[in-house]
Enzyme design. Sequence first.
Site, PDB file in Angstrom:
ATOM      1  N   ARG A  88       0.839  -1.209   0.000  1.00  0.00           N
ATOM      2  CA  ARG A  88       0.000   0.000   0.000  1.00  0.00           C
ATOM      3  C   ARG A  88       0.870   1.252   0.000  1.00  0.00           C
ATOM      4  NH1 ARG A  88      -2.173  -3.646   3.702  1.00  0.00           N
ATOM      5  NH2 ARG A  88      -4.357  -4.211   3.451  1.00  0.00           N
ATOM      6  N   ASP A 148     -10.137  -4.615   8.745  1.00  0.00           N
ATOM      7  CA  ASP A 148      -9.185  -5.632   9.204  1.00  0.00           C
ATOM      8  C   ASP A 148      -9.816  -6.506  10.291  1.00  0.00           C
ATOM      9  OD1 ASP A 148      -7.427  -4.396   7.464  1.00  0.00           O
ATOM     10  OD2 ASP A 148      -6.591  -3.084   9.016  1.00  0.00           O
ATOM     11  N   ARG A 151     -12.095  -8.973   8.702  1.00  0.00           N
ATOM     12  CA  ARG A 151     -11.313 -10.084   8.129  1.00  0.00           C
ATOM     13  C   ARG A 151     -10.789 -11.021   9.228  1.00  0.00           C
ATOM     14  NH1 ARG A 151      -8.294  -6.246   3.754  1.00  0.00           N
ATOM     15  NH2 ARG A 151      -9.890  -6.420   2.144  1.00  0.00           N
ATOM     16  N   HIS A 175      -2.577   0.168   9.079  1.00  0.00           N
ATOM     17  CA  HIS A 175      -3.277  -0.636   8.049  1.00  0.00           C
ATOM     18  C   HIS A 175      -2.265  -1.027   6.969  1.00  0.00           C
ATOM     19  CE1 HIS A 175      -6.510  -2.083   5.549  1.00  0.00           C
ATOM     20  NE2 HIS A 175      -6.218  -1.233   4.582  1.00  0.00           N
TER      21      HIS A 175
HETATM   22  N1  LIG Z   1      -8.485   1.775   3.796  1.00  0.00           N
HETATM   23  C1  LIG Z   1      -8.894   0.615   3.316  1.00  0.00           C
HETATM   24  O1  LIG Z   1      -9.220  -0.299   4.066  1.00  0.00           O
HETATM   25  C2  LIG Z   1      -9.023   0.424   1.820  1.00  0.00           C
HETATM   26  C3  LIG Z   1      -9.766  -0.649   1.300  1.00  0.00           C
HETATM   27  C4  LIG Z   1      -9.850  -0.793  -0.088  1.00  0.00           C
HETATM   28  C5  LIG Z   1      -9.243   0.133  -0.933  1.00  0.00           C
HETATM   29  N2  LIG Z   1      -8.531   1.149  -0.385  1.00  0.00           N
HETATM   30  C6  LIG Z   1      -7.932   2.182  -1.227  1.00  0.00           C
HETATM   31  O2  LIG Z   1      -8.975   2.968  -1.782  1.00  0.00           O
HETATM   32  C7  LIG Z   1      -8.542   3.553  -3.001  1.00  0.00           C
HETATM   33  C8  LIG Z   1      -9.570   3.297  -4.092  1.00  0.00           C
HETATM   34  O3  LIG Z   1      -9.621   1.949  -4.428  1.00  0.00           O
HETATM   35  P1  LIG Z   1     -10.612   1.439  -5.596  1.00  0.00           P
HETATM   36  O4  LIG Z   1     -10.470  -0.021  -5.667  1.00  0.00           O
HETATM   37  O5  LIG Z   1     -11.961   2.024  -5.393  1.00  0.00           O
HETATM   38  O6  LIG Z   1      -9.926   2.115  -6.876  1.00  0.00           O
HETATM   39  P2  LIG Z   1     -10.622   2.495  -8.253  1.00  0.00           P
HETATM   40  O7  LIG Z   1      -9.542   2.731  -9.245  1.00  0.00           O
HETATM   41  O8  LIG Z   1     -11.671   1.503  -8.587  1.00  0.00           O
HETATM   42  O9  LIG Z   1     -11.355   3.869  -7.941  1.00  0.00           O
HETATM   43  C9  LIG Z   1     -10.680   5.050  -7.651  1.00  0.00           C
HETATM   44  C10 LIG Z   1     -11.431   6.190  -8.313  1.00  0.00           C
HETATM   45  O10 LIG Z   1     -10.820   7.429  -7.914  1.00  0.00           O
HETATM   46  C11 LIG Z   1     -10.986   8.313  -8.998  1.00  0.00           C
HETATM   47  N3  LIG Z   1     -10.109   9.465  -8.840  1.00  0.00           N
HETATM   48  C12 LIG Z   1      -8.776   9.547  -9.066  1.00  0.00           C
HETATM   49  N4  LIG Z   1      -8.353  10.808  -8.829  1.00  0.00           N
HETATM   50  C13 LIG Z   1      -9.432  11.511  -8.431  1.00  0.00           C
HETATM   51  C14 LIG Z   1      -9.630  12.855  -8.028  1.00  0.00           C
HETATM   52  N5  LIG Z   1      -8.632  13.729  -7.964  1.00  0.00           N
HETATM   53  N6  LIG Z   1     -10.875  13.243  -7.691  1.00  0.00           N
HETATM   54  C15 LIG Z   1     -11.912  12.378  -7.748  1.00  0.00           C
HETATM   55  N7  LIG Z   1     -11.786  11.096  -8.128  1.00  0.00           N
HETATM   56  C16 LIG Z   1     -10.554  10.662  -8.446  1.00  0.00           C
HETATM   57  C17 LIG Z   1     -10.674   7.451 -10.218  1.00  0.00           C
HETATM   58  O11 LIG Z   1     -11.159   8.036 -11.415  1.00  0.00           O
HETATM   59  C18 LIG Z   1     -11.382   6.148  -9.841  1.00  0.00           C
HETATM   60  O12 LIG Z   1     -12.687   6.088 -10.377  1.00  0.00           O
HETATM   61  C19 LIG Z   1      -7.163   2.940  -3.282  1.00  0.00           C
HETATM   62  O13 LIG Z   1      -6.159   3.827  -2.860  1.00  0.00           O
HETATM   63  C20 LIG Z   1      -7.151   1.689  -2.419  1.00  0.00           C
HETATM   64  O14 LIG Z   1      -5.864   1.288  -2.065  1.00  0.00           O
HETATM   65  C21 LIG Z   1      -8.412   1.308   0.965  1.00  0.00           C
HETATM   66  O1  LIG Z   2      -5.157  -4.226   0.202  1.00  0.00           O
HETATM   67  C1  LIG Z   2      -5.306  -3.118  -0.295  1.00  0.00           C
HETATM   68  O2  LIG Z   2      -4.424  -2.561  -0.950  1.00  0.00           O
HETATM   69  C2  LIG Z   2      -6.620  -2.422  -0.200  1.00  0.00           C
HETATM   70  C3  LIG Z   2      -7.131  -2.292   1.187  1.00  0.00           C
HETATM   71  O3  LIG Z   2      -6.256  -1.588   2.011  1.00  0.00           O
HETATM   72  C4  LIG Z   2      -7.544  -3.593   1.785  1.00  0.00           C
HETATM   73  O4  LIG Z   2      -7.082  -3.928   2.874  1.00  0.00           O
HETATM   74  O5  LIG Z   2      -8.362  -4.300   1.154  1.00  0.00           O
END
Ligand SMILES: NC(=O)c1ccc[n+]([C@@H]2O[C@H](COP(=O)([O-])OP(=O)(O)OC[C@H]3O[C@@H](n4cnc5c(N)ncnc54)[C@H](O)[C@@H]3O)[C@@H](O)[C@H]2O)c1
Ligand SMILES: O=C(O)C[C@H](O)C(=O)O
Length: 306
Positions: A88, A148, A151, A175
């Site tokens: 990440r 987490d 999970r 995380h």
């Molecule tokens: N914290 C957590 O537990 C957790 C869990 C899952 C995913 N994530 C994170 O969440 C983020 C998104 O994941 P995803 O699978 O939805 O990705 P994704 O690519 O499906 O979606 C991301 C979206 O953000 C948009 N985007 C990019 N720049 C932008 C901006 N400046 N303004 C508005 N929109 C913008 C993109 O066009 C895209 O549609 C990733 O960084 C991922 O690592 C975190």
């Molecule tokens: O694993 C990742 O990169 C996305 C998110 O933080 C998750 O835990 O699913």
Amino acid sequence: MKVTVVGAGAVGASCAEYIAIKDFAAEVVLVDIKEGFAEGKAMDLMQTASLNSFDTKITGVTNDYSATANSDVAVITSGIPRKPGMTREELISTNAGIVKSVAENLIKHSPDVTIIVVSNPMDTMTYLAHQATGLPKNRIIGMGGALDSARFKYRLAEALECPASDVDGMVIGGHSDTGMLPLTRLATRNSVPVSEFLSQEQMDYVREETKVGGATLTKLLGTSAWYAPGAAVSAMVQAIANDANKMFPCSCLLDGEYGLKDICIGVPALIGKNGINKIVEIDLDDAEKAKLQESAEAVRKTNGLL
Ligand SMILES: NC(=O)c1ccc[n+]([C@@H]2O[C@H](COP(=O)([O-])OP(=O)(O)OC[C@H]3O[C@@H](n4cnc5c(N)ncnc54)[C@H](O)[C@@H]3O)[C@@H](O)[C@H]2O)c1
Ligand SMILES: O=C(O)C[C@H](O)C(=O)O
């Protein structure tokens, strides 16, 4: 309640869908930078309203923050997800600029908003959102521990051969693949410590599988997960909407709690209408304390890349 979800990708859309299905918010505004994308996701989701019996109004806009004005809660999911084999932390150079500009835009139109940060590396992005907005520390929450912990419960239920609803447990710490701290010592099945049922070897397996839960799914899916992340965020938004005072491990800006200062990292907190009502300090044993400090060192190292 009005909720903005920035990023209409996999996690943003899943989050909007769960919020709508739970039917506690009047309005959800999806924002994306990709022309027409949020509008399309919103229309698709609204066409499930009669099927899923919800009244939440979902709209989508392309980078138009005026539509987000006076949001009570904003969820930041904008940014790139990792691919198999990545950490990440490797996402920081792309996602930091995105999260900073999104957070700044959000507070221009919703000065009283509570922000939930999802974009990775989440603890560092939560810290960055504080720097970018100057919001009070109770009003920015990083989502990681709720996912987490879900999970962790999934893996515990698997090992115990029981329904997940029988299981309680919590993951604190950063995380990240190495920083998570699944608290097996405190996990229970219907109030009975899981150590009564599981061997040390089984508990070690559960702990390790929990820590790499995101990486395992990324390898299977080719991109990171979205259903459980979306459900975890929606549960936090619901706790704010209902002023539930519900406990979630989540990334909070610490000011001495757990011996840590000037860092966002996962700790148990009570969530209600004001965001973080209280950080809960639980008694950790010496090994757990040492692991949390080690996890904090790694988060600080990533913060240093900002
Ligand atoms: N914290 C957590 O537990 C957790 C869990 C899952 C995913 N994530 C994170 O969440 C983020 C998104 O994941 P995803 O699978 O939805 O990705 P994704 O690519 O499906 O979606 C991301 C979206 O953000 C948009 N985007 C990019 N720049 C932008 C901006 N400046 N303004 C508005 N929109 C913008 C993109 O066009 C895209 O549609 C990733 O960084 C991922 O690592 C975190
Ligand atoms: O694993 C990742 O990169 C996305 C998110 O933080 C998750 O835990 O699913």
